[in-house]
Design a protein around this motif. Sequence first.
Motif, PDB file in Angstrom:
ATOM      1  N   SER A  40      67.484  63.238  38.308  1.00  0.00           N
ATOM      2  CA  SER A  40      68.292  63.187  36.954  1.00  0.00           C
ATOM      3  C   SER A  40      69.191  64.377  36.714  1.00  0.00           C
ATOM      4  O   SER A  40      69.193  65.553  37.541  1.00  0.00           O
ATOM      5  N   THR A  75      67.969  69.298  22.975  1.00  0.00           N
ATOM      6  CA  THR A  75      67.331  68.799  24.257  1.00  0.00           C
ATOM      7  C   THR A  75      66.404  67.725  24.234  1.00  0.00           C
ATOM      8  O   THR A  75      65.888  67.244  23.105  1.00  0.00           O
ATOM      9  N   ILE A  96      65.348  67.784  37.907  1.00  0.00           N
ATOM     10  CA  ILE A  96      66.622  67.770  37.181  1.00  0.00           C
ATOM     11  C   ILE A  96      67.743  68.541  37.665  1.00  0.00           C
ATOM     12  O   ILE A  96      67.421  69.870  37.894  1.00  0.00           O
ATOM     13  N   ILE A 142      68.477  67.824  29.593  1.00  0.00           N
ATOM     14  CA  ILE A 142      67.383  67.144  29.961  1.00  0.00           C
ATOM     15  C   ILE A 142      66.077  68.275  30.413  1.00  0.00           C
ATOM     16  O   ILE A 142      66.648  69.289  31.010  1.00  0.00           O
ATOM     17  N   ASP A 183      62.820  64.315  29.944  1.00  0.00           N
ATOM     18  CA  ASP A 183      63.204  63.219  30.998  1.00  0.00           C
ATOM     19  C   ASP A 183      62.242  62.296  31.126  1.00  0.00           C
ATOM     20  O   ASP A 183      61.130  62.484  31.604  1.00  0.00           O
TER      21      ASP A 183
END
Length: 431
Positions: free
Chosen positions: A201, A217, A242, A206, A220
Amino acid sequence: MAQLTDDCFAFDGPLITAAAALDHILTKLVCVAEPEPCPVSKALGRILAQDVIAPLPIPPYANSAVDGFAVFHADLSPDSDTILPIGGRVAAGRPLPRPQKRAEAVQIFTGAPMPLGDGGKGPDTVMMVEDCIISSDRQQVTLKPGIKAGANCRPAGDDVAAGTRVLTQGTRLRPQEVGMIAACGLAEVQVFAPLSVALFSTGDEIRQPGNPIPNGTLYDSNRYTIGAALQALGCAVEDLGILPDDAAVIRRTLSQAATRHAAIVTTGGMSMGAEDHVRAAVEALGSLNFWRVAIKPGRPIGMGLIRQEDGPPCAVIGLPGNPVAALTTFATLARPVLMTLAGLTVTALPRFRVCADFDYKKKTGRREFVRVRLDGVDQNTGLPRAIKHGRSGAGVLSSLVGADGFVELPEDDTYLESGTAVDFLSFAEVF
C-alpha cells in the motif's frame, strides 16, 4: 517459461465493457509460472501443469455392482428357476483362486472381482442376493428367471478406459480431481508453482493495524483484503507493507520486487495527483496502461509491465484505492489476469439466477455490481431472494461484510424492479 509481451496490457482508449476486458485477458496473456512435481496428497488447490492420462483402465478389472451370485448367463433357464451348486466365495481384494466352472454359482460381494473362467472368459452376470434362495446347508442357490445377460457386472474400464485424458492442463484441483489422479495410480503430479506476487500500500495517511492513528490517518484495510484474496487464489504473497509518498522509495521498491516476483499488486497511488507516485514509477520502469472499464464500483485499473535486463518482465496491477472498488475490480479484472499468469484455464465465472428483493436505478452504458445477501426463497419465482446489503458507495467496506456476492446489472439496464430475476455472482466463485 513464456514471457509477457509489451502489448499484453494495451487497452487504452474509450470505455470498454467488462466482457471485452475479459476477452482481452484470455487472448493476450500467457502462463508465466514454472511446472513442478507435487505429491498427490498435497495437490489440493494446485493448478495442473500437464494433462493427466489414465495409464490403466478404471476399474482395472471387471467387478460386481451388487452382493449376489456370479453366474454364466447361458447356464440359466429363461422360463423357470435354476438351481446351481455354490462353488466358492469372492470378496473385495480376495479373488477366486481358480477359474469358475460352467454350471456353478459363486457368491460375490459388491466391488469384488468377477472370477475368471477356463480360457479367460468368466461369468458374465450377477444375480442380486435378494433374488436368490440359498439352501439351508448353503451348498446350492436357486436363481429366478428373467435376468438379462451382463446384469450387475461392471466391466474393466467401466469408469475410464486406459489412455483417456481424465484431467486437462490448467485445471485447479478440487478433492474430486485429486481422487481421480490417485485412482490412476499416480503418486505425484506436475503442477504450476504458486504465482509469486508482491503486495504493498502507499500513502502517508495509512497506518498499520495495531498502532495508534493520529488525526488525519486511517488503518490500512486494502492490503489485508487483497492479500487475503490473493492467498485464497493460491498465490505466494510477499507483503511489502506500507510505502510512504516518496517517489524514490516507491521506484526502488518496485524495481527490486520485480526481480523476485511474477506480479506486483497495489491499491491507490495510480492517479495524476502530485503525491500519486506509483503511476510515474511504473511508467519509468516499463509501461502502464489504464483500462477504463465501464463498471461500478470501479475506476480505471492500471495494468503494466516492469522490464528487466536479465530476467522476465513483471506484471503490475494497480487497483483503485476505495475498498469496494478495489475488491470489485480485483474480482472482475485482476483475478483473471493473475490466474492466467498462474496457469489456470480461465473462463467467465458462473452466474446464478436470483430474485431481487429491491428496486434500483442505474445509468445506462455501464455494468453495476450491487452487494447483496441471500435470504430464503422468493415465493413467486422459486429463486433465492437477494436483499441489498449495506449502504452504497465505493468506500463503504462494511457493505461487503455479511454480503454473499454481487447482483450484476447489464450495461443496457437503467432500472431494476423488485421481483425481477437477475444474475448473481457469488463470492464463493471468486475466491
